[in-house]
Enzyme design. Structure first.
Site, PDB file in Angstrom:
ATOM      1  N   PRO A  88       5.083   0.388  -7.520  1.00  0.00           N
ATOM      2  CG  PRO A  88       6.601  -1.687  -7.246  1.00  0.00           C
ATOM      3  CD  PRO A  88       5.350  -1.047  -6.800  1.00  0.00           C
ATOM      4  CD  GLU A 115       3.017 -11.049  -6.501  1.00  0.00           C
ATOM      5  OE1 GLU A 115       3.588 -10.070  -6.826  1.00  0.00           O
ATOM      6  OE2 GLU A 115       3.815 -11.266  -5.264  1.00  0.00           O
ATOM      7  NE  ARG A 160      15.939  17.660   3.209  1.00  0.00           N
ATOM      8  CZ  ARG A 160      15.780  18.710   2.674  1.00  0.00           C
ATOM      9  NH1 ARG A 160      15.428  18.816   1.136  1.00  0.00           N
ATOM     10  NH2 ARG A 160      17.331  19.834   2.660  1.00  0.00           N
ATOM     11  CG  ASP A 175      18.732  20.133  -0.321  1.00  0.00           C
ATOM     12  OD1 ASP A 175      19.594  19.721   0.434  1.00  0.00           O
ATOM     13  OD2 ASP A 175      18.043  19.786  -0.161  1.00  0.00           O
TER      14      ASP A 175
END
Ligand code: JF8
Length: 240
Positions: A88, A115, A160, A175
């Site tokens: 994160p 963690e 992709r 896109d």
């Protein structure tokens, strides 16, 4: 492209063998190998974690076990791989990073749990000349229980873009986020023309390609203003 994924929960990554990626693997365009981190643990209980220095809740993944795993994968590799560590606190993953990683020959994803992974793992492999680069990457501002789902998100976004993986290359170019002006896309419709009292906008059935293109631009602009004003604020000045 070769992709190795190392995880404590290898079966979590089973969806990588389905659909587009399953077919791409059958065709030999991509090879994905999932590894169980515990295979590199050496004690009786195959321990992979330990208590955090400085105290605090939870457990931290051992650099010793990760070092054995990553060295062994590097020693089997044909080229210097890119090491990707989902966390994160990493660099935000976006379409630009996905496109750049789609051009690599070999990616290795290190999925943490608890963690996270001892920070020296990223530091060590950044200095290891046998790895092409190390990227600590975050898929978004929310907290997951581990790196597996983040790795799957990145692998889907990256693969992709590889020629031959998607049936329809035009839909890749078109896109949201691939365009230079990076607006989100407007609404899309198919048959029937009326569904549960809701009509497909007349302009889309008019056959006027110029009007259709202008309508789509306006819709994309409106949706971007509503949900993603951040995408509009760092746009270059339009020419006048
Ligand atoms: C984790 C290991 C992540 N955007 C993101 N939110 N949470 C994560 C993440 C990644 C790895 C671990 N907990 C333990 C959370 C990413 N990428």
């Amino acid at each position: 492209m070769k992709i190795d994924v190392i995880s404590l929960f290898p079966s979590y990554l089973d969806p990588l063998n389905l659909s587009l990626l399953g077919k791409a693997q059958e065709q030999g365009i991509v090879e994905i190998v999932i590894h169980d981190l515990r295979d590199w643990a050496t004690d009786q209980h195959r321990t992979v974690d330990d208590t955090p220095y400085g105290g605090g809740p939870g457990m931290v993944m051992s650099p010793v076990v990760w070092g054995e795993a990553l060295d062994s994968i590097r020693n089997q590799a044909m080229v210097d791989p890119v090491l990707i560590i989902p966390t994160p606190s990493g660099q935000p993953f976006d379409q630009v990073l996905a496109s750049s990683l789609a051009g690599e020959e070999h990616l290795v994803f290190a999925c943490g749990r608890y963690e996270g992974i001892d920070s020296r793992v990223g530091m060590h492999y950044s200095q290891d000349q046998r790895w092409s680069s190390v990227r600590e990457v975050s898929i978004g501002d929310y907290v997951l229980a581990g790196g597996e789902v983040a790795s799957m998100v990145m692998i889907e976004a990256i693969t992709r873009l590889i020629p031959g993986i998607l049936g329809n290359p035009e839909s890749v170019i078109d896109d949201s986020f691939s365009r230079l002006d990076s607006l989100v896309e407007g609404p899309v419709f198919t048959k029937p023309p009326t569904w549960r009292g809701l009509e497909v906008p007349e302009v889309l059935r008019s056959g006027n390609h110029g009007l259709v293109a202008q309508w789509r631009k306006d819709q994309a602009q409106a949706r971007t203003e509503t949900f993603r004003p951040d995408l509009l604020s760092d746009l270059p000045e339009p020419p006048h």
